[in-house]
Design a protein around this motif. Sequence first.
Motif, PDB file in Angstrom:
ATOM      1  N   GLN A 161     -99.019   8.797   8.315  1.00 46.99           N
ATOM      2  CA  GLN A 161     -97.101   8.053   8.209  1.00 46.99           C
ATOM      3  C   GLN A 161     -97.470   7.448   9.868  1.00 46.99           C
ATOM      4  OE1 GLN A 161     -96.188  11.566   7.327  1.00 46.99           O
ATOM      5  NE2 GLN A 161     -95.291  11.061   5.495  1.00 46.99           N
ATOM      6  N   VAL A 162     -97.693   7.819  11.118  1.00 48.88           N
ATOM      7  CA  VAL A 162     -97.472   7.649  12.192  1.00 48.88           C
ATOM      8  C   VAL A 162     -98.245   6.358  12.542  1.00 48.88           C
ATOM      9  CG1 VAL A 162     -98.082   7.682  14.761  1.00 48.88           C
ATOM     10  CG2 VAL A 162     -97.071   9.800  13.529  1.00 48.88           C
ATOM     11  N   ALA A 163     -99.493   5.666  12.067  1.00 48.39           N
ATOM     12  CA  ALA A 163    -100.222   4.513  11.960  1.00 48.39           C
ATOM     13  C   ALA A 163     -99.565   3.403  12.182  1.00 48.39           C
ATOM     14  CB  ALA A 163    -101.101   4.646  12.075  1.00 48.39           C
ATOM     15  N   ALA A 164     -98.987   3.462  10.172  1.00 57.95           N
ATOM     16  CA  ALA A 164     -97.948   2.715   9.013  1.00 57.95           C
ATOM     17  C   ALA A 164     -97.576   2.287  10.091  1.00 57.95           C
ATOM     18  CB  ALA A 164     -97.624   3.433   8.245  1.00 57.95           C
ATOM     19  N   LEU A 165     -96.608   3.345  10.608  1.00 62.36           N
ATOM     20  CA  LEU A 165     -95.080   2.373  11.669  1.00 62.36           C
ATOM     21  C   LEU A 165     -95.493   1.333  12.640  1.00 62.36           C
ATOM     22  CD1 LEU A 165     -91.900   2.287  11.886  1.00 62.36           C
ATOM     23  CD2 LEU A 165     -91.944   4.332  13.570  1.00 62.36           C
ATOM     24  N   ALA A 172    -100.979   0.632  12.828  1.00 63.01           N
ATOM     25  CA  ALA A 172    -102.503   1.215  13.395  1.00 63.01           C
ATOM     26  C   ALA A 172    -103.176   1.465  12.452  1.00 63.01           C
ATOM     27  CB  ALA A 172    -101.534   2.043  14.572  1.00 63.01           C
ATOM     28  N   SER A 173    -104.574   1.736  13.038  1.00 58.74           N
ATOM     29  CA  SER A 173    -105.861   2.624  11.789  1.00 58.74           C
ATOM     30  C   SER A 173    -105.539   4.282  12.627  1.00 58.74           C
ATOM     31  CB  SER A 173    -106.828   2.908  12.042  1.00 58.74           C
ATOM     32  OG  SER A 173    -107.137   1.146  12.000  1.00 58.74           O
ATOM     33  N   PRO A 174    -104.816   5.499  11.433  1.00 57.42           N
ATOM     34  CA  PRO A 174    -104.920   7.071  11.134  1.00 57.42           C
ATOM     35  C   PRO A 174    -106.097   6.921  12.943  1.00 57.42           C
ATOM     36  CG  PRO A 174    -104.890   6.331   9.283  1.00 57.42           C
ATOM     37  CD  PRO A 174    -105.057   4.650   9.686  1.00 57.42           C
ATOM     38  N   ALA A 175    -107.121   6.821  13.027  1.00 57.49           N
ATOM     39  CA  ALA A 175    -107.794   6.855  14.031  1.00 57.49           C
ATOM     40  C   ALA A 175    -107.777   6.777  15.230  1.00 57.49           C
ATOM     41  CB  ALA A 175    -108.778   6.246  13.327  1.00 57.49           C
ATOM     42  N   ILE A 211     -99.627   8.497  21.043  1.00 62.39           N
ATOM     43  CA  ILE A 211    -100.062   7.254  21.527  1.00 62.39           C
ATOM     44  C   ILE A 211    -100.846   6.614  20.867  1.00 62.39           C
ATOM     45  CG2 ILE A 211    -102.129   8.894  22.643  1.00 62.39           C
ATOM     46  CD1 ILE A 211    -101.651   7.396  25.481  1.00 62.39           C
ATOM     47  N   TYR A 212    -100.612   5.666  20.316  1.00 68.92           N
ATOM     48  CA  TYR A 212    -101.826   5.219  20.225  1.00 68.92           C
ATOM     49  C   TYR A 212    -103.100   4.156  20.809  1.00 68.92           C
ATOM     50  CZ  TYR A 212    -103.065   0.341  18.273  1.00 68.92           C
ATOM     51  OH  TYR A 212    -104.161  -1.226  18.990  1.00 68.92           O
ATOM     52  N   ILE A 213    -104.164   4.335  20.325  1.00 71.96           N
ATOM     53  CA  ILE A 213    -105.316   4.091  21.577  1.00 71.96           C
ATOM     54  C   ILE A 213    -106.134   2.598  20.856  1.00 71.96           C
ATOM     55  CG2 ILE A 213    -106.873   4.944  22.745  1.00 71.96           C
ATOM     56  CD1 ILE A 213    -105.750   7.443  23.366  1.00 71.96           C
ATOM     57  N   ARG A 214    -106.193   1.691  21.048  1.00 72.24           N
ATOM     58  CA  ARG A 214    -106.786   0.646  20.427  1.00 72.24           C
ATOM     59  C   ARG A 214    -108.448   1.437  20.395  1.00 72.24           C
ATOM     60  NH1 ARG A 214    -106.280  -4.311  18.709  1.00 72.24           N
ATOM     61  NH2 ARG A 214    -103.866  -4.414  19.307  1.00 72.24           N
ATOM     62  N   ARG A 215    -108.299   1.287  19.362  1.00 78.37           N
ATOM     63  CA  ARG A 215    -110.042   1.556  19.214  1.00 78.37           C
ATOM     64  C   ARG A 215    -111.026   0.614  19.765  1.00 78.37           C
ATOM     65  NH1 ARG A 215    -110.776  -0.183  13.707  1.00 78.37           N
ATOM     66  NH2 ARG A 215    -110.400   1.852  13.001  1.00 78.37           N
ATOM     67  N   GLY A 216    -112.415   1.344  20.733  1.00 78.54           N
ATOM     68  CA  GLY A 216    -112.718   1.161  21.454  1.00 78.54           C
ATOM     69  C   GLY A 216    -112.951   1.338  23.118  1.00 78.54           C
ATOM     70  N   THR A 217    -111.480   1.894  23.189  1.00 80.74           N
ATOM     71  CA  THR A 217    -110.380   1.719  24.596  1.00 80.74           C
ATOM     72  C   THR A 217    -111.166   3.174  25.227  1.00 80.74           C
ATOM     73  OG1 THR A 217    -108.312   0.319  23.830  1.00 80.74           O
ATOM     74  CG2 THR A 217    -108.467   1.718  26.003  1.00 80.74           C
ATOM     75  N   ARG A 218    -112.018   2.762  26.093  1.00 77.20           N
ATOM     76  CA  ARG A 218    -112.196   4.408  27.058  1.00 77.20           C
ATOM     77  C   ARG A 218    -111.197   5.257  27.625  1.00 77.20           C
ATOM     78  NH1 ARG A 218    -115.843   3.777  31.146  1.00 77.20           N
ATOM     79  NH2 ARG A 218    -115.339   1.370  31.479  1.00 77.20           N
ATOM     80  N   MET A 219    -111.603   5.403  27.937  1.00 76.63           N
ATOM     81  CA  MET A 219    -110.104   6.783  28.583  1.00 76.63           C
ATOM     82  C   MET A 219    -110.154   7.999  29.241  1.00 76.63           C
ATOM     83  SD  MET A 219    -106.332   5.271  27.784  1.00 76.63           S
ATOM     84  CE  MET A 219    -105.673   6.357  27.206  1.00 76.63           C
ATOM     85  N   CYS A 247     -91.307   9.110  11.121  1.00 78.93           N
ATOM     86  CA  CYS A 247     -92.129   8.370  10.851  1.00 78.93           C
ATOM     87  C   CYS A 247     -92.050   7.094   9.818  1.00 78.93           C
ATOM     88  CB  CYS A 247     -93.231   7.822  11.593  1.00 78.93           C
ATOM     89  SG  CYS A 247     -93.778   7.983  13.673  1.00 78.93           S
ATOM     90  N   GLU A 248     -91.999   7.653   8.461  1.00 84.60           N
ATOM     91  CA  GLU A 248     -92.587   7.688   7.394  1.00 84.60           C
ATOM     92  C   GLU A 248     -91.187   7.394   6.946  1.00 84.60           C
ATOM     93  OE1 GLU A 248     -94.043   9.105   3.523  1.00 84.60           O
ATOM     94  OE2 GLU A 248     -92.130   9.430   3.447  1.00 84.60           O
ATOM     95  N   MET A 249     -89.384   7.671   6.807  1.00 80.10           N
ATOM     96  CA  MET A 249     -88.235   7.609   6.964  1.00 80.10           C
ATOM     97  C   MET A 249     -87.865   6.364   8.406  1.00 80.10           C
ATOM     98  SD  MET A 249     -86.558  11.242   6.423  1.00 80.10           S
ATOM     99  CE  MET A 249     -84.879  10.761   6.625  1.00 80.10           C
ATOM    100  N   ALA A 250     -88.284   6.152   8.814  1.00 71.67           N
ATOM    101  CA  ALA A 250     -88.102   4.853   9.758  1.00 71.67           C
ATOM    102  C   ALA A 250     -88.836   3.940   9.338  1.00 71.67           C
ATOM    103  CB  ALA A 250     -88.830   5.255  10.929  1.00 71.67           C
ATOM    104  N   ALA A 251     -89.873   3.679   8.936  1.00 76.37           N
ATOM    105  CA  ALA A 251     -90.654   2.243   8.899  1.00 76.37           C
ATOM    106  C   ALA A 251     -89.611   1.801   7.153  1.00 76.37           C
ATOM    107  CB  ALA A 251     -91.882   2.631   7.706  1.00 76.37           C
ATOM    108  N   ALA A 252     -89.137   3.039   6.454  1.00 75.52           N
ATOM    109  CA  ALA A 252     -88.585   2.224   5.343  1.00 75.52           C
ATOM    110  C   ALA A 252     -87.213   2.548   5.290  1.00 75.52           C
ATOM    111  CB  ALA A 252     -88.592   4.503   4.133  1.00 75.52           C
TER     112      ALA A 252
END
Length: 404
Positions: free
Chosen positions: A53-57, A60-63, A212-220, A250-255
């Motif tokens: 739900q967060v990713a969809a808003l 992003a991808s859930p992972a 936090i959204y962390i783009r795939r492959g971003t080293r932290m 987030c689901e509600m905010a997107a809708a």
Amino acid sequence: MKQIYLDYNATSPVRPEVLEVMLPFYKEQFGNPSSVHWAGRAVSGALEKAREQVAALINASPAEIVFLSCGSEGDNMAIKGTLGALKDKGNHIITTAVEHPAVLETCEALEKEGYDVTFLPVDKNGTLDLADLEKAITDKTVLISVMWANNETGNIYPIEEIGKIARKYKIRFHTDAVQSVGKVPVDVQKANVDLLVISGHKIGAPKGVGAIYIRRGTRMTTFMHGGHQERNRRAGTQNVAGIVGLGKACEMAAAELDDYYKRVRALRDRLEDGVLSQVPDIKLNGTPDREQRLPNTLNVSFAYIEGESLLLNLDMFGIAASSGSACTSGSLEPSHVMGAMCVEVTLAHSSTRFSLGPESTAEEVDKVLEVLPATVQRLREMSPLYNCGKTAEDCETCETVRRI
Ligand SMILES: *Cc1c(COP(=O)(O)O)cnc(C)c1O
């Protein structure tokens, strides 16, 4: 007396639908999501749904979503986790002078530790000049951190353009989107951000949860060591109920995004038009271009009076607004955002923020417009600065007011 809440940028009430989905996780769904047995499995499924739900808003991808305790944790993690991982590349961060304290004070602390930080200036409307950003980039720059929208003025920053600059120079890009998600479209792909932070309590979920959204492959690197939760990105047993609530919000905010924007923007414009036309000697703080501001935020300075005394007087009518940001009220220092915009100091002290939300109504706005002009006038008549008898030439305050 009916209470009128116009301080949504400080926090928002938990939405009933959000509370509803959270409750089972305080009762029968009590398991630890890391446990392999039935009690854990039921709960880990709920966490993964919230991640979707967060990713969809934010597209992003859930992972790529990591759950945290709050927005401030996310900003700390984005900055410190980047510096740790990119130690060998450089030690320079570029941010702005108008960030939330979660970014600003993190950068100031790092500066004391020897890191190099550029705080980009803003103009009198609080807007950035992207030429300054490009000029600030060096071969040691490892992070650009610019907020999506400002909590005090509502100014929206040109995140897509900044994303293009970051990509061109191959520099990691973090944005604090705590005030933006649910209010304006936020798309991590379009904006080319690598790290993006959101907080539950600003969007109708409870306090004490963020992501936090962390783009795939971003080293932290992590500063929270312990268990292997959140794919080793953030140790500690998750706040399951809070996360489930954040997912629902987030689901509600997107809708509701389009509807929210239209409705809240109309109410804010009604308030802004009313205040600007009915109260003399005031200054709008932020860009006058309403398209470039959050739809819910109005920040104005009322010459000759203190923001704090106006707040207390509005509070007597049940109206809750804010002066400066919630975190800085209580201190006598004017807000750093007003300072960065070079707002004259007495006007900075009188800056008042009205921030609306999905529960706001036209009746509430009209009540504020009924009460505010007379309250401002009454406070002005008690102010030694008002009608002081001096001419503008020998009074700095009059001089300032004449210019607004
Ligand atoms: C509220 C806020 C934060 C902090 O979020 P918390 O969850 O309260 O820690 C960070 N940035 C901005 C822009 C905010 O408005």
